[in-house]
Write an enzyme that holds these catalytic residues in place. Structure first.
Site, PDB file in Angstrom:
ATOM      1  CB  ALA A  85      47.533  34.272  35.844  1.00  0.00           C
ATOM      2  CB  THR A 132      40.786  38.275  31.983  1.00  0.00           C
ATOM      3  OG1 THR A 132      39.381  38.033  32.469  1.00  0.00           O
ATOM      4  CG2 THR A 132      41.350  39.375  32.976  1.00  0.00           C
ATOM      5  CD  GLU A 134      37.021  38.620  36.156  1.00  0.00           C
ATOM      6  OE1 GLU A 134      37.488  39.355  36.862  1.00  0.00           O
ATOM      7  OE2 GLU A 134      36.712  37.392  35.968  1.00  0.00           O
ATOM      8  CE1 TYR A 157      42.925  36.853  37.189  1.00  0.00           C
ATOM      9  CE2 TYR A 157      40.649  37.768  36.668  1.00  0.00           C
ATOM     10  CZ  TYR A 157      41.735  36.800  36.359  1.00  0.00           C
ATOM     11  OH  TYR A 157      41.819  36.272  34.943  1.00  0.00           O
ATOM     12  CB  ALA A 159      43.740  45.678  39.888  1.00  0.00           C
ATOM     13  CB  SER A 160      47.141  41.263  39.420  1.00  0.00           C
ATOM     14  OG  SER A 160      46.322  40.344  38.917  1.00  0.00           O
ATOM     15  CG  ASN A 187      37.897  30.054  28.847  1.00  0.00           C
ATOM     16  OD1 ASN A 187      38.778  29.575  28.002  1.00  0.00           O
ATOM     17  ND2 ASN A 187      37.628  31.344  28.618  1.00  0.00           N
ATOM     18  CE1 TYR A 214      29.984  32.948  46.253  1.00  0.00           C
ATOM     19  CE2 TYR A 214      31.033  34.219  44.651  1.00  0.00           C
ATOM     20  CZ  TYR A 214      31.072  33.520  45.447  1.00  0.00           C
ATOM     21  OH  TYR A 214      32.353  32.794  45.971  1.00  0.00           O
TER      22      TYR A 214
HETATM   23  P1  NAD Z   1      44.327  28.210  36.279  1.00  0.00           P
HETATM   24  O1  NAD Z   1      44.284  28.697  37.700  1.00  0.00           O
HETATM   25  O2  NAD Z   1      43.426  27.078  36.131  1.00  0.00           O
HETATM   26  O3  NAD Z   1      45.806  27.761  35.808  1.00  0.00           O
HETATM   27  C1  NAD Z   1      46.864  28.774  36.101  1.00  0.00           C
HETATM   28  C2  NAD Z   1      48.276  28.144  35.787  1.00  0.00           C
HETATM   29  O4  NAD Z   1      49.328  28.766  36.209  1.00  0.00           O
HETATM   30  C3  NAD Z   1      48.244  26.875  36.872  1.00  0.00           C
HETATM   31  O5  NAD Z   1      48.755  25.631  36.162  1.00  0.00           O
HETATM   32  C4  NAD Z   1      49.342  27.220  37.861  1.00  0.00           C
HETATM   33  O6  NAD Z   1      50.144  26.178  38.320  1.00  0.00           O
HETATM   34  C5  NAD Z   1      50.326  28.111  36.955  1.00  0.00           C
HETATM   35  N1  NAD Z   1      50.883  29.240  37.997  1.00  0.00           N
HETATM   36  C6  NAD Z   1      50.410  29.960  38.836  1.00  0.00           C
HETATM   37  N2  NAD Z   1      51.386  30.443  39.341  1.00  0.00           N
HETATM   38  C7  NAD Z   1      52.280  30.307  38.860  1.00  0.00           C
HETATM   39  C8  NAD Z   1      54.017  30.770  38.998  1.00  0.00           C
HETATM   40  N3  NAD Z   1      54.117  31.811  39.873  1.00  0.00           N
HETATM   41  N4  NAD Z   1      54.721  30.269  38.213  1.00  0.00           N
HETATM   42  C9  NAD Z   1      54.398  29.311  37.073  1.00  0.00           C
HETATM   43  N5  NAD Z   1      53.142  28.966  37.088  1.00  0.00           N
HETATM   44  C10 NAD Z   1      52.155  29.324  37.788  1.00  0.00           C
HETATM   45  O7  NAD Z   1      43.753  29.482  35.243  1.00  0.00           O
HETATM   46  P2  NAD Z   1      42.917  29.529  33.779  1.00  0.00           P
HETATM   47  O8  NAD Z   1      41.674  29.569  34.290  1.00  0.00           O
HETATM   48  O9  NAD Z   1      43.561  28.300  33.026  1.00  0.00           O
HETATM   49  O10 NAD Z   1      43.553  30.532  33.195  1.00  0.00           O
HETATM   50  C11 NAD Z   1      44.707  30.739  32.545  1.00  0.00           C
HETATM   51  C12 NAD Z   1      44.965  32.191  31.936  1.00  0.00           C
HETATM   52  O11 NAD Z   1      43.950  32.474  31.186  1.00  0.00           O
HETATM   53  C13 NAD Z   1      45.286  33.240  33.036  1.00  0.00           C
HETATM   54  O12 NAD Z   1      46.267  34.239  32.779  1.00  0.00           O
HETATM   55  C14 NAD Z   1      43.792  33.817  33.308  1.00  0.00           C
HETATM   56  O13 NAD Z   1      44.124  35.380  33.700  1.00  0.00           O
HETATM   57  C15 NAD Z   1      43.334  33.972  31.789  1.00  0.00           C
HETATM   58  N6  NAD Z   1      41.811  33.662  31.338  1.00  0.00           N
HETATM   59  C16 NAD Z   1      41.185  32.863  32.185  1.00  0.00           C
HETATM   60  C17 NAD Z   1      39.853  33.022  32.006  1.00  0.00           C
HETATM   61  C18 NAD Z   1      38.856  31.882  32.491  1.00  0.00           C
HETATM   62  O14 NAD Z   1      37.752  31.894  32.430  1.00  0.00           O
HETATM   63  N7  NAD Z   1      39.236  30.887  33.311  1.00  0.00           N
HETATM   64  C19 NAD Z   1      39.138  33.713  31.066  1.00  0.00           C
HETATM   65  C20 NAD Z   1      40.045  34.765  30.405  1.00  0.00           C
HETATM   66  C21 NAD Z   1      41.313  34.738  30.631  1.00  0.00           C
HETATM   67  O1  DAU Z   2      35.793  36.590  32.414  1.00  0.00           O
HETATM   68  C1  DAU Z   2      36.941  36.123  32.521  1.00  0.00           C
HETATM   69  C2  DAU Z   2      37.209  35.636  33.853  1.00  0.00           C
HETATM   70  O2  DAU Z   2      36.118  34.702  34.299  1.00  0.00           O
HETATM   71  C3  DAU Z   2      38.415  35.200  34.040  1.00  0.00           C
HETATM   72  O3  DAU Z   2      39.444  36.026  33.961  1.00  0.00           O
HETATM   73  C4  DAU Z   2      38.734  34.517  35.539  1.00  0.00           C
HETATM   74  O4  DAU Z   2      39.927  33.936  35.647  1.00  0.00           O
HETATM   75  C5  DAU Z   2      37.794  33.356  35.687  1.00  0.00           C
HETATM   76  O5  DAU Z   2      37.670  32.828  37.045  1.00  0.00           O
HETATM   77  C6  DAU Z   2      36.144  33.797  35.582  1.00  0.00           C
HETATM   78  O6  DAU Z   2      36.015  34.862  36.557  1.00  0.00           O
HETATM   79  P1  DAU Z   2      34.641  35.121  37.307  1.00  0.00           P
HETATM   80  O7  DAU Z   2      34.891  35.427  38.737  1.00  0.00           O
HETATM   81  O8  DAU Z   2      33.511  35.716  36.448  1.00  0.00           O
HETATM   82  O9  DAU Z   2      34.280  33.258  37.348  1.00  0.00           O
HETATM   83  P2  DAU Z   2      33.560  32.501  38.694  1.00  0.00           P
HETATM   84  O10 DAU Z   2      33.450  31.011  38.067  1.00  0.00           O
HETATM   85  O11 DAU Z   2      34.575  32.531  39.855  1.00  0.00           O
HETATM   86  O12 DAU Z   2      32.107  33.254  38.931  1.00  0.00           O
HETATM   87  C7  DAU Z   2      31.221  33.212  37.654  1.00  0.00           C
HETATM   88  C8  DAU Z   2      30.123  34.056  38.274  1.00  0.00           C
HETATM   89  O13 DAU Z   2      29.439  33.437  39.232  1.00  0.00           O
HETATM   90  C9  DAU Z   2      30.419  35.412  39.147  1.00  0.00           C
HETATM   91  O14 DAU Z   2      29.294  36.397  38.584  1.00  0.00           O
HETATM   92  C10 DAU Z   2      30.539  34.849  40.460  1.00  0.00           C
HETATM   93  C11 DAU Z   2      29.310  33.663  40.572  1.00  0.00           C
HETATM   94  N1  DAU Z   2      29.697  32.631  41.690  1.00  0.00           N
HETATM   95  C12 DAU Z   2      30.874  32.278  41.740  1.00  0.00           C
HETATM   96  C13 DAU Z   2      31.158  31.377  42.777  1.00  0.00           C
HETATM   97  C14 DAU Z   2      32.469  30.480  42.704  1.00  0.00           C
HETATM   98  C15 DAU Z   2      28.590  32.382  42.643  1.00  0.00           C
HETATM   99  O15 DAU Z   2      27.407  32.737  42.347  1.00  0.00           O
HETATM  100  N2  DAU Z   2      28.924  31.433  43.378  1.00  0.00           N
HETATM  101  C16 DAU Z   2      30.060  30.868  43.489  1.00  0.00           C
HETATM  102  O16 DAU Z   2      30.240  30.019  44.436  1.00  0.00           O
END
Ligand code: NAD
Ligand code: DAU
Length: 352
Positions: A85, A132, A134, A157, A159-160, A187, A214
């Site tokens: 994603a 997620t 979200e 994000y 919504a998608s 995570n 932020y």
């Molecule tokens: P990430 O951005 O670190 O990794 C996404 C991976 O998907 C990358 O390796 C990228 O190359 C691959 N990718 C992107 N577009 C692609 C495409 N068109 N075809 C094939 N591969 C493609 O993401 P992440 O943080 O590891 O999240 C992984 C999944 O878990 C996502 O679906 C995200 O919505 C979900 N998620 C993430 C969190 C979080 O906190 N990071 C929390 C809950 C759910």
């Molecule tokens: O809740 C799960 C989601 O958590 C996942 O689905 C998303 O893929 C993942 O990116 C994450 O989303 P957030 O928007 O919560 O994570 P992020 O680390 O971008 O931001 C965490 C919080 O910190 C959020 O309230 C925004 C704030 N922030 C973020 C950045 C990048 C700041 O204050 N400053 C920053 O520079």
């Protein structure tokens, strides 16, 4: 047991931890990692298992229908764990289109290929979609997201992701195959791309740059160590009930400003700097557009039905994460010297 499992997005942050766990714990499974290696995908994350006999990498863009079909024709998958994603909320605000293509159309391409390879529920092949918290929108000061909370996504994000969840349920219902969805909270841990709050803060402290918080840092997130998410995915894939949704969370809510302050303290200790040095880098910047106030997960269903619980306490997990980033400077340097520099300038010049 012999099985062939497709894991999409395995070169990313969470995906790489899931791949490592499955490759090491299930030598009888063939694990196929399909990833397009976007800016967020990094095969270095999988260096330790890349030569394992039960691991195959296949560069695949899930938005390309033909490539996805070819993948399913070349392997006979017993199950799919779909993580690929576009995952960063800020990027979805500056350029939403990629989120529609990958998260919605990419998921539909996988569902179409899967249903042609898994006709009927008796096939017992599972499409497991990683989503997620979200999708549920934003909480006020109290309350928790349960599996019954109505969807109310507020960013391109989320919504998608909500749309892809709906597609998984609709395809499973219409075409009669097994599916499961899990919705997880934030995570953190090794290998996270440094655009996200925790690794961005670690990197900025290390390089003596301002830490952009932020708004007033009042937003709340529920943090879970990435290996605990990978363990939950393993459990749900093997023991979850098809047609069910599971929330995954850390019971670990933090205001951003408190989290950043804690990280500053851990970094000062690890870098041998005077107490209070890193906190001086905290800078309040323009808020994220449409910034969700609070996420918090009720994951009692997963605990009760499948016996999962988080194993890593937050202070310990953050310390491990900081130690990993400090010990893996080359990994970080390679990332921050590429596309990241341009992204960072665009994202934060506007905000400060
Ligand atoms: P990430 O951005 O670190 O990794 C996404 C991976 O998907 C990358 O390796 C990228 O190359 C691959 N990718 C992107 N577009 C692609 C495409 N068109 N075809 C094939 N591969 C493609 O993401 P992440 O943080 O590891 O999240 C992984 C999944 O878990 C996502 O679906 C995200 O919505 C979900 N998620 C993430 C969190 C979080 O906190 N990071 C929390 C809950 C759910
Ligand atoms: O809740 C799960 C989601 O958590 C996942 O689905 C998303 O893929 C993942 O990116 C994450 O989303 P957030 O928007 O919560 O994570 P992020 O680390 O971008 O931001 C965490 C919080 O910190 C959020 O309230 C925004 C704030 N922030 C973020 C950045 C990048 C700041 O204050 N400053 C920053 O520079």
């Amino acid at each position: 047991m012999q099985k062939s499992i497709l894991i999409t997005g395995g070169a990313g942050f969470i995906g790489s931890h899931v791949i490592r766990r499955f490759v090491n714990n299930y030598p009888g499974y063939t694990i196929v990692n399909a990833d397009n290696l976007t800016y967020a995908g990094n095969l270095e994350n999988l260096k330790d298992i890349e030569t394992a006999p039960n691991y195959i990498f296949r560069k695949t863009d899930i938005t390309d229908k033909e490539s996805v079909m070819a993948l399913f024709n070349d392997f006979s998958f017993d199950g799919v764990i779909h993580l690929a994603a576009e995952s960063h909320v800020d990027r979805s605000i500056t350029s939403p289109d990629e989120f529609i293509y990958t998260n919605i159309i990419g998921t539909v391409n996988l569902l179409n290929a899967f249903r042609s390879s898994a006709p009927g529920v008796t096939g017992k092949k599972l499409f497991y979609h990683i989503s997620t918290d979200e999708v549920y929108g934003s909480l006020g000061r109290s309350g928790l997201f349960t599996e019954e909370t109505p969807y109310d996504p507020k960013s391109p994000y989320s919504a998608s992701k909500a749309s892809s969840d709906h597609m998984v349920r609709a395809f499973g219902n219409t075409f009669g195959f097994h599916w499961i969805i899990s919705n997880c909270s934030n995570n953190y841990g090794p290998n996270q791309f440094p655009e996200k709050l925790i690794p961005l803060t670690i990197n900025n402290i290390k390089t003596n740059r301002q830490i952009p918080v932020y708004g007033r840092g009042e937003n709340v997130r529920d943090w879970l160590y990435v290996e605990d998410h990978a363990a939950a995915i393993d459990l749900i894939f093997h023991n979850g009930v098809p047609g069910e949704t599971y929330n995954i969370g850390g019971d670990n809510e933090w205001k951003n400003i408190d989290l950043v302050t804690l990280l500053c303290r851990i970094m000062d200790e690890k870098l041998g700097r005077d107490k209070g040095t890193s906190e001086k880098l905290i800078t309040f910047v323009t808020d994220r557009a449409g910034h969700d106030l609070r996420y918090a997960i009720d994951c009692r269903k997963l605990k009760r039905d499948l016996g999962w619980k988080p194993s890593v306490n937050f202070r310990e997990g953050l310390t491990r994460t900081v130690e990993w980033y400090l010990a893996n400077n080359e990994w970080l340097e390679r990332i921050v010297s590429g596309e990241y520099t341009q992204y960072y300038q665009q994202q934060y010049t506007r905000k400060s």
